[in-house]
Structure formats: C-alpha cells, structure tokens
Design an enzyme around this catalytic site. Structure first.
Site, PDB file in Angstrom:
ATOM      1  N   GLU A 185       0.849  -1.188   0.000  1.00 48.46           N
ATOM      2  CA  GLU A 185       0.000   0.000   0.000  1.00 48.46           C
ATOM      3  C   GLU A 185       0.884   1.237   0.000  1.00 48.46           C
ATOM      4  OE1 GLU A 185      -3.434   2.290   2.614  1.00 48.46           O
ATOM      5  OE2 GLU A 185      -3.517   0.114   2.391  1.00 48.46           O
ATOM      6  N   ASP A 189      -2.891  11.907  -3.403  1.00 46.47           N
ATOM      7  CA  ASP A 189      -3.016  13.347  -3.627  1.00 46.47           C
ATOM      8  C   ASP A 189      -3.536  13.583  -5.041  1.00 46.47           C
ATOM      9  OD1 ASP A 189      -2.601  16.105  -4.044  1.00 46.47           O
ATOM     10  OD2 ASP A 189      -0.925  16.130  -2.644  1.00 46.47           O
ATOM     11  N   LYS A 197      -5.168  20.918  -9.635  1.00 47.76           N
ATOM     12  CA  LYS A 197      -4.925  21.913 -10.675  1.00 47.76           C
ATOM     13  C   LYS A 197      -4.329  21.234 -11.908  1.00 47.76           C
ATOM     14  CE  LYS A 197      -4.170  25.830  -7.558  1.00 47.76           C
ATOM     15  NZ  LYS A 197      -3.218  26.896  -7.130  1.00 47.76           N
ATOM     16  N   THR A 205     -12.272   4.830   5.044  1.00 47.10           N
ATOM     17  CA  THR A 205     -11.208   5.685   5.559  1.00 47.10           C
ATOM     18  C   THR A 205     -11.747   7.059   5.926  1.00 47.10           C
ATOM     19  OG1 THR A 205     -10.601   6.684   3.435  1.00 47.10           O
ATOM     20  CG2 THR A 205      -9.627   4.535   3.972  1.00 47.10           C
ATOM     21  N   PHE A 207     -10.643   9.767   4.797  1.00 48.23           N
ATOM     22  CA  PHE A 207     -10.711  10.542   3.561  1.00 48.23           C
ATOM     23  C   PHE A 207     -12.027  10.278   2.829  1.00 48.23           C
ATOM     24  CE2 PHE A 207      -6.173  10.148   4.408  1.00 48.23           C
ATOM     25  CZ  PHE A 207      -5.780  11.466   4.301  1.00 48.23           C
TER      26      PHE A 207
END
Length: 246
Positions: A77, A152, A156, A225, A227
């Site tokens: 992971e 991540d 942009k 999670t 997130f």
C-alpha cells in the site's frame, strides 16, 4: 537536542541523484513533505518498534520470506496516511503480508502505534519515496497486489503531471506483480478516477474486474477511511477500481 532515529527518517525519504556533471537532479514528486511534527508518543513508537515493524530503503530486493517468516502473498500500500485502514486490513487478513509506504513520519508513527495496539505481526512499514522502493527494493513478480487509496489528486491541471498514477508507474507496478496480482485504487476526485481508469485500461497486461468496464462498489474488505468519510460529507462520490494482472 539530539535527534533520534525517528527524527532522521524524514530526511531520508528519497535518495539524491545527480547529472553526469555533478549537478543535483530535480525530480517530479507525487508527494509533498509536510512539516507536521512527530509527537513524543509517535517518536517513541518508531524508535522502539522499528526493528520489528519497520523496513529501510535498500538497493537490493527485499527477501519477503525472511522478513515475514512465511511465503504468504505481499500486498503493498502506497501512501497509507495515519495507517488505520492498513492495520485493520492486516489484522483481518492474517493469511496475507502487508507492506506500507508513507513519507509523512507522524503517519508512520501513528501506524506503528496502532499495529502494536492491535498485535499485528504481518505488517511492515517504510518511510521512503515509493518510486525508489519499487525500482530498487522489490523484485519483479513478488507482489500479490498494490493498494493506492485516496492519493493526492493534484487537482490543478498544471499539477496533473505530479499525480502518481501515470503510464510509467503502472508499468513499473505490473512488473512487480505476480500472476493474477491486483491493483486496487480509490479516489474521491472524479477527474482523477477518470485518469486512473484511462491509464489502467490502456495497459494490455491488466483486466478490469468491473462488470461495467469502469468502477466497482467499495468492497467490504476495504475499510471506510477518514478521507472517504470526508468526501461523503463534502458531497463527493468515491470511485474504486480493481484490475488484475493477466
């Protein structure tokens, strides 16, 4: 103040590379080294348990059978954050070995602390750049699977080149997978999910397990999670992708 082993790990997450004329070679990173400090507890956990739960970057392949004491498949992971879901998966699957990579030392310390609390023994963690670990420390055909959850998104457009999921990364991962090894990704950014699907689908060595040829529902074996919970609160969808090596 004397720096401990744990304090030094943050400074060695990647190796320096130089051009032929001796100039430092800048890299396109998929991560940012955050400045969060290790708590005293996290520092102590790393210092006291690195010998049993930690691995250091090396320029020759790991001997997984020696490291784990068995021949169970190894699941890698990348970017495990604070490590809770990784530890929970290792605890729930004692017939698999787990290897986690994270460059954020407080996350590494927290993961080790939780692993100690749960009594997990089939987990090892590394605090180093994942691309270097894949390149130098993992032999071809030795991984049972790769997990990449909520990397991540570099949202942009000018930063999309920093996203870890690129064709060359997937090719590198496939080389490390054993036959029928899997790649499991998840993201709460639709644009990144589309890129993941495009990159994975373009590789002829992989088969998409989705019945619709795109995404799968979150499988029960992937813990929810923080997130993902955050994404739900923000009204974001979550996309899981699960591909298998031919």
């Amino acid at each position: 103040m004397t720096q401990t082993f744990a304090d030094q790990k943050r400074k060695t997450v990647e190796t320096a590379e130089f051009t032929e004329d001796g100039r430092y070679k800048r890299k396109v990173r998929s991560f940012v080294l955050r400045t969060g400090r290790l708590s005293e507890f996290q520092r102590n956990m790393m210092n006291d348990n690195w010998g049993t739960l930690g691995l250091d970057y090396q320029t020759e392949p790991f001997d997984f059978a020696k490291i784990y004491g068995n021949d169970n498949p190894v699941v890698l992971e990348i970017g495990f954050g604070m490590g809770k879901s990784l530890v929970d998966m290792a605890f729930a699957n004692p017939d698999k070995n787990y290897l986690g990579i994270e460059v954020h030392t407080p996350g590494v310390g927290a993961c080790i602390a939780y692993a100690v609390e749960k009594g997990v023994t089939n987990l090892r963690v590394i605090c180093h750049d994942a691309t270097e670990i894949l390149r130098d420390s993992i032999a071809d055909g030795t991984l049972g699977g790769l997990q990449l959850f909520f990397p991540d998104p570099w949202h942009k457009a000018k930063h999309h080149k920093r996203r870890i999921v690129q064709p060359h990364f997937v090719t590198q991962v496939i080389q490390k997978l054993s036959e029928n090894g899997f790649i499991h990704m998840a993201t709460d950014w639709e644009n990144y999910a589309e890129q993941m699907l495009e990159v994975l689908s373009a590789n002829t060595d992989l088969v998409n397990t989705s019945k619709n040829g795109n995404y799968i529902p979150r499988p029960d074996f992937r813990p929810l999670t923080k997130f993902e919970a955050r994404g739900h609160k923000l009204g974001h969808g979550v996309w899981d992708l699960y591909f298998v090596k031919k």
